[in-house]
Design a protein around this motif. Structure first.
Motif, PDB file in Angstrom:
ATOM      1  N   ASN A   1      72.195  -1.355 -31.958  1.00  0.00           N
ATOM      2  CA  ASN A   1      72.478  -0.529 -33.197  1.00  0.00           C
ATOM      3  C   ASN A   1      73.311  -1.386 -34.047  1.00  0.00           C
ATOM      4  OD1 ASN A   1      72.132   1.469 -31.057  1.00  0.00           O
ATOM      5  ND2 ASN A   1      71.885   2.913 -32.643  1.00  0.00           N
ATOM      6  N   ILE A   2      72.766  -1.189 -35.435  1.00  0.00           N
ATOM      7  CA  ILE A   2      73.913  -1.967 -36.739  1.00  0.00           C
ATOM      8  C   ILE A   2      74.217  -0.753 -37.473  1.00  0.00           C
ATOM      9  CG2 ILE A   2      73.557  -3.310 -38.630  1.00  0.00           C
ATOM     10  CD1 ILE A   2      72.040  -5.168 -36.800  1.00  0.00           C
ATOM     11  N   VAL A   3      75.395  -0.860 -37.899  1.00  0.00           N
ATOM     12  CA  VAL A   3      75.921   0.042 -39.093  1.00  0.00           C
ATOM     13  C   VAL A   3      76.528  -0.942 -40.277  1.00  0.00           C
ATOM     14  CG1 VAL A   3      76.324   2.122 -37.854  1.00  0.00           C
ATOM     15  CG2 VAL A   3      78.057   0.240 -37.973  1.00  0.00           C
TER      16      VAL A   3
ATOM     17  N   LEU B   1      64.414 -10.522 -34.325  1.00  0.00           N
ATOM     18  CA  LEU B   1      65.627  -9.796 -33.943  1.00  0.00           C
ATOM     19  C   LEU B   1      65.285  -8.493 -33.416  1.00  0.00           C
ATOM     20  CD1 LEU B   1      68.162 -11.227 -36.507  1.00  0.00           C
ATOM     21  CD2 LEU B   1      68.024 -11.657 -34.117  1.00  0.00           C
ATOM     22  N   SER B   2      64.122  -7.913 -34.248  1.00  0.00           N
ATOM     23  CA  SER B   2      63.399  -6.696 -33.892  1.00  0.00           C
ATOM     24  C   SER B   2      64.288  -5.250 -33.432  1.00  0.00           C
ATOM     25  CB  SER B   2      62.696  -7.172 -32.539  1.00  0.00           C
ATOM     26  OG  SER B   2      61.665  -6.188 -32.150  1.00  0.00           O
ATOM     27  N   LEU B   3      65.033  -5.302 -34.303  1.00  0.00           N
ATOM     28  CA  LEU B   3      65.883  -3.901 -34.325  1.00  0.00           C
ATOM     29  C   LEU B   3      65.023  -2.789 -35.172  1.00  0.00           C
ATOM     30  CD1 LEU B   3      68.401  -5.572 -33.064  1.00  0.00           C
ATOM     31  CD2 LEU B   3      69.669  -3.711 -34.258  1.00  0.00           C
ATOM     32  N   GLY B   4      64.895  -1.510 -34.521  1.00  0.00           N
ATOM     33  CA  GLY B   4      64.094  -0.795 -35.440  1.00  0.00           C
ATOM     34  C   GLY B   4      65.018   0.001 -36.525  1.00  0.00           C
ATOM     35  N   ARG B   5      64.413   0.300 -37.503  1.00  0.00           N
ATOM     36  CA  ARG B   5      65.088   0.900 -38.876  1.00  0.00           C
ATOM     37  C   ARG B   5      66.018   2.169 -38.573  1.00  0.00           C
ATOM     38  NH1 ARG B   5      63.335  -1.742 -43.591  1.00  0.00           N
ATOM     39  NH2 ARG B   5      61.598  -3.295 -43.033  1.00  0.00           N
ATOM     40  N   ARG B   6      65.320   3.062 -37.387  1.00  0.00           N
ATOM     41  CA  ARG B   6      66.106   4.005 -37.227  1.00  0.00           C
ATOM     42  C   ARG B   6      67.444   3.529 -36.379  1.00  0.00           C
ATOM     43  NH1 ARG B   6      63.369   9.162 -36.735  1.00  0.00           N
ATOM     44  NH2 ARG B   6      61.816   9.096 -38.705  1.00  0.00           N
ATOM     45  N   ARG B   7      67.549   2.399 -35.867  1.00  0.00           N
ATOM     46  CA  ARG B   7      68.767   1.964 -35.163  1.00  0.00           C
ATOM     47  C   ARG B   7      69.792   1.423 -36.206  1.00  0.00           C
ATOM     48  NH1 ARG B   7      69.022   2.140 -29.818  1.00  0.00           N
ATOM     49  NH2 ARG B   7      67.158   2.982 -28.426  1.00  0.00           N
TER      50      ARG B   7
ATOM     51  N   GLY C   1      64.277   2.357 -45.559  1.00  0.00           N
ATOM     52  CA  GLY C   1      63.893   3.416 -44.399  1.00  0.00           C
ATOM     53  C   GLY C   1      64.984   3.354 -43.507  1.00  0.00           C
ATOM     54  N   THR C   2      66.071   3.155 -43.737  1.00  0.00           N
ATOM     55  CA  THR C   2      67.413   3.029 -42.607  1.00  0.00           C
ATOM     56  C   THR C   2      67.782   4.687 -42.615  1.00  0.00           C
ATOM     57  OG1 THR C   2      68.927   2.637 -43.977  1.00  0.00           O
ATOM     58  CG2 THR C   2      67.710   0.869 -42.863  1.00  0.00           C
ATOM     59  N   MET C   3      68.643   4.899 -41.749  1.00  0.00           N
ATOM     60  CA  MET C   3      69.319   6.066 -41.445  1.00  0.00           C
ATOM     61  C   MET C   3      70.585   6.108 -42.663  1.00  0.00           C
ATOM     62  SD  MET C   3      67.839   7.521 -39.125  1.00  0.00           S
ATOM     63  CE  MET C   3      68.939   9.006 -38.637  1.00  0.00           C
TER      64      MET C   3
ATOM     65  N   ASN D   1      64.849  16.705 -39.764  1.00  0.00           N
ATOM     66  CA  ASN D   1      65.761  17.151 -38.496  1.00  0.00           C
ATOM     67  C   ASN D   1      65.723  15.973 -37.576  1.00  0.00           C
ATOM     68  OD1 ASN D   1      66.619  19.543 -39.215  1.00  0.00           O
ATOM     69  ND2 ASN D   1      64.794  20.649 -38.503  1.00  0.00           N
ATOM     70  N   ALA D   2      64.690  15.136 -37.821  1.00  0.00           N
ATOM     71  CA  ALA D   2      64.617  14.068 -36.760  1.00  0.00           C
ATOM     72  C   ALA D   2      65.278  12.764 -37.412  1.00  0.00           C
ATOM     73  CB  ALA D   2      63.371  13.754 -36.210  1.00  0.00           C
ATOM     74  N   LYS D   3      65.670  12.804 -38.919  1.00  0.00           N
ATOM     75  CA  LYS D   3      66.436  11.741 -39.665  1.00  0.00           C
ATOM     76  C   LYS D   3      67.580  12.189 -40.529  1.00  0.00           C
ATOM     77  CE  LYS D   3      65.231   7.661 -42.503  1.00  0.00           C
ATOM     78  NZ  LYS D   3      64.049   6.955 -43.312  1.00  0.00           N
ATOM     79  N   ARG D   4      68.265  12.787 -39.818  1.00  0.00           N
ATOM     80  CA  ARG D   4      69.572  13.507 -40.398  1.00  0.00           C
ATOM     81  C   ARG D   4      70.330  12.650 -41.088  1.00  0.00           C
ATOM     82  NH1 ARG D   4      72.070  16.911 -35.785  1.00  0.00           N
ATOM     83  NH2 ARG D   4      71.680  14.730 -34.717  1.00  0.00           N
ATOM     84  N   ILE D   5      70.995  12.923 -42.161  1.00  0.00           N
ATOM     85  CA  ILE D   5      72.199  12.147 -42.992  1.00  0.00           C
ATOM     86  C   ILE D   5      73.673  12.635 -42.205  1.00  0.00           C
ATOM     87  CG2 ILE D   5      73.345  12.039 -44.885  1.00  0.00           C
ATOM     88  CD1 ILE D   5      71.007  12.755 -46.534  1.00  0.00           C
TER      89      ILE D   5
END
Length: 409
Positions: free
Chosen positions: A196-198, A225-231, A251-253, A293-297
Motif C-alpha cells: 500500500n502507498i499513502v 510495479l503493479s499496485l492497484g489504485r485502491r491500494r 481513481g485512488t482512495m 460504501n466500497a470506496k469510502r473517504i
C-alpha cells in the motif's frame, strides 16, 4: 533505534559528470531517452516495454543485466544514462519495525546539491505501507504538523516520487531474486513487502497534481510495479478544486486532513481552510468520483488535548459527515520539539471514538508508529535537520577537495 549514514555526498566533479537516471520515468520519458540516443521510432515501443520490465518488475541496477536487449544498445544506454536510485543518507529503524529513510535526490548541476526528503515504511500483519512525499518541504503551515514548519523548496518530479517506492523495494529485498535485510517484515501471504502507498509524507499532493498523477500512472502499470489504485491513498488538507480531478484522473482512495469541525478552529489548525472552508470541502467530498460504501473517504482527525476532543465536537463531526460514505481515523497527536499541543488523554480518545462509532462510522484509533525516530504522522522533518547538517558538511568537504581539479578542467 538504529541509524546508519550511507551514500556519501557527491563531489563537485561527479555532480558535473553525472548521467541522468532512467528510474522513475514514464513510458513517454523512456521513449524520449531512446530517441536521444538514436533508436528508430518504429523500434522504440518494443524497447520501452523491455526497459520497463527490467526496471520496474525486476528492479535491475545495471544495463548489462537486461539480457533481452542487444549488447550494442545496452552499451549505448550505459554511456548516456544510469539506473541509479536516490542515495539514502540515513536509515532509522524504530523499535516497532518502522523504517525511515532520508533520501537525497540526484543533483541536476554543479550548483544543485540535490533535494532531500523523508519516506517511511510501516510493516503491519496484513500489509506493508509506504508513506511517500510529494514536495520538498510544504507550502502549508498546519500548526500541529512539524513538516509545516519547513518552508517549501519545490515540487518533486514524477521520477523522484516513483523512486521512493523503488528505494523501498530495493532495500527491503522486494524485487525478484533479492533477499530482504535481517529483521525485515516478511509478508505471510507471499505478497509484496510494500502493498500500500499513502501520499501522507512531506508536502501537499494536490499542489503537485501533475507530478503525483504521472507517478501514480507508473506505480499502477500492471507490467511493472503493479499496485492497484485502491491500494493508493492520496491525502489532502483540502485543495477543493483538485479533489474532483483527483478522482477522475487518478481513481485512488481519498483521505482528508480534517482535524476540526468549526471553521474558526480549522482556520488555526489548517490555515488552508481560510481559502476552502469546511462547507466547500465536504461538498467536494460528496461529489468525489466513484464514492461508495466500497470506496469510502477517510477523514483524518488528530486528537489534541483540550482543543478539538470534546463530546460536542464528536457529535458535530458525525453531523457534518452525514451522507458521506466515510471512515474516521482518530490520530493520537505525535509530539515534536517546540510544539504547543499535547495528545488527548486515552480515555478521552476512547470516548470520542465511541460517539462516532455508535453513529455508524468506523472510527479506528491509529496506533502511533515510529515515534522514537520521529517518523509518525506529522513528525517528518525533525531529525532530518541534524542528519542534513552532517551530510552538508561531508558535501562541503568533498567540494573543497574537488574544486582545484574542476577549475583546472
Amino acid at each position: 533505534m538504529t541509524v546508519s549514514v550511507s551514500a556519501p555526498a557527491a563531489s563537485a566533479a561527479e555532480t558535473v559528470l553525472r548521467r541522468p537516471s532512467l528510474v522513475g520515468r514514464t513510458r513517454s520519458g523512456l521513449a524520449e531517452a531512446l530517441a536521444e540516443i538514436g533508436v528508430p521510432e518504429k523500434e522504440r515501443r518494443m524497447r520501452v516495454g523491455q526497459l520497463w520490465n527490467w526496471i520496474y518488475h525486476y528492479g535491475v541496477r545495471e544495463f548489462d543485466a537486461m539480457t533481452t536487449i542487444g549488447k550494442g544498445l545496452r552499451g549505448e544506454l550505459a554511456e548516456h544514462f544510469t539506473l541509479d536510485l536516490p542515495s539514502v543518507t540515513a536509515e532509522q529503524v524504530s523499535t516497532d519495525g518502522t523504517r525511515k529513510w532520508l533520501m537525497r535526490m540526484p543533483s541536476t548541476g554543479p550548483h544543485d546539491r540535490g533535494a532531500e526528503i523523508e519516506c517511511v515504511y510501516i510493516p503491519e500483519v496484513d500489509r506493508g505501507t509506504l508513506c511517500v512525499s510529494s514536495q520538498v518541504g510544504c507550502t502549508l503551515t498546519c500548526t500541529f504538523c512539524h513538516t509545516g514548519t519547513q518552508r517549501l523548496v519545490r515540487n518533486l518530479k514524477t521520477e523522484e516520487i516513483v523512486a521512493q517506492l523503488m528505494v523501498a523495494r530495493d532495500r527491503l529485498g522486494d524485487f525478484p531474486n533479492r533477499k530482504p535485510p535481517e529483521g525485515a517484515f516478511v509478508p505471510n501471504d507471499g505478497g509484496r513487502f510494500v502493498s500500500n502507498i499513502v501520499f501522507m509524507g512531506m508536502g501537499e499532493p494536490l499542489y503537485n497534481f501533475d507530478g503525483v498523477r504521472d507517478a501514480i500512472g507508473v506505480i499502477t502499470d500492471d507490467q511493472g510495479l503493479s499496485l492497484g489504485r485502491r491500494r493508493i491513498t492520496v491525502s489532502t488538507s483540502g485543495v477543493v478544486p483538485q479533489i474532483g480531478p483527483l478522482g477522475e484522473e487518478m481513481g485512488t482512495m481519498l483521505a482528508i486532513s480534517l482535524h476540526a469541525v468549526r471553521d474558526d478552529l480549522r482556520n488555526e489548525l489548517v490555515p488552508l481552510n481560510k481559502k476552502y472552508p469546511i462547507k466547500d470541502l465536504l461538498e467536494a467530498c460528496r461529489n468525489y468520483p466513484g464514492l461508495s460504501n466500497a470506496k469510502r473517504i477517510t477523514f483524518e482527525y488528530v486528537m489534541l488535548k483540550g482543543v478539538n476532543d470534546s463530546d460536542a465536537e464528536a457529535r458535530e463531526l458525525v453531523r457534518l459527515l452525514k451522507g458521506i460514505p466515510a471512515k474516521i481515523n482518530l490520530i493520537p497527536f505525535n509530539p515534536w520539539p517546540g510544539t504547543k499541543y499535547e495528545c488527548s488523554d486515552w480515555d478521552r480518545i476512547e470516548r470520542f471514538s465511541e460517539i462516532v462509532f455508535r453513529a455508524g462510522y468506523a472510527s479506528p484509533v491509529r496506533t502511533p508508529r515510529g515515534r522514537d525516530i520521529l517518523a509518525a504522522c506529522g513528525q517528518l522533518k525533525s531529525e532530518t535537520e541534524k542528519l542534513s547538517a552532517r551530510a552538508r558538511l561531508m558535501l562541503e568537504q568533498e567540494e573543497a577537495q574537488a574544486a582545484p581539479a574542476v577549475a583546472a578542467e
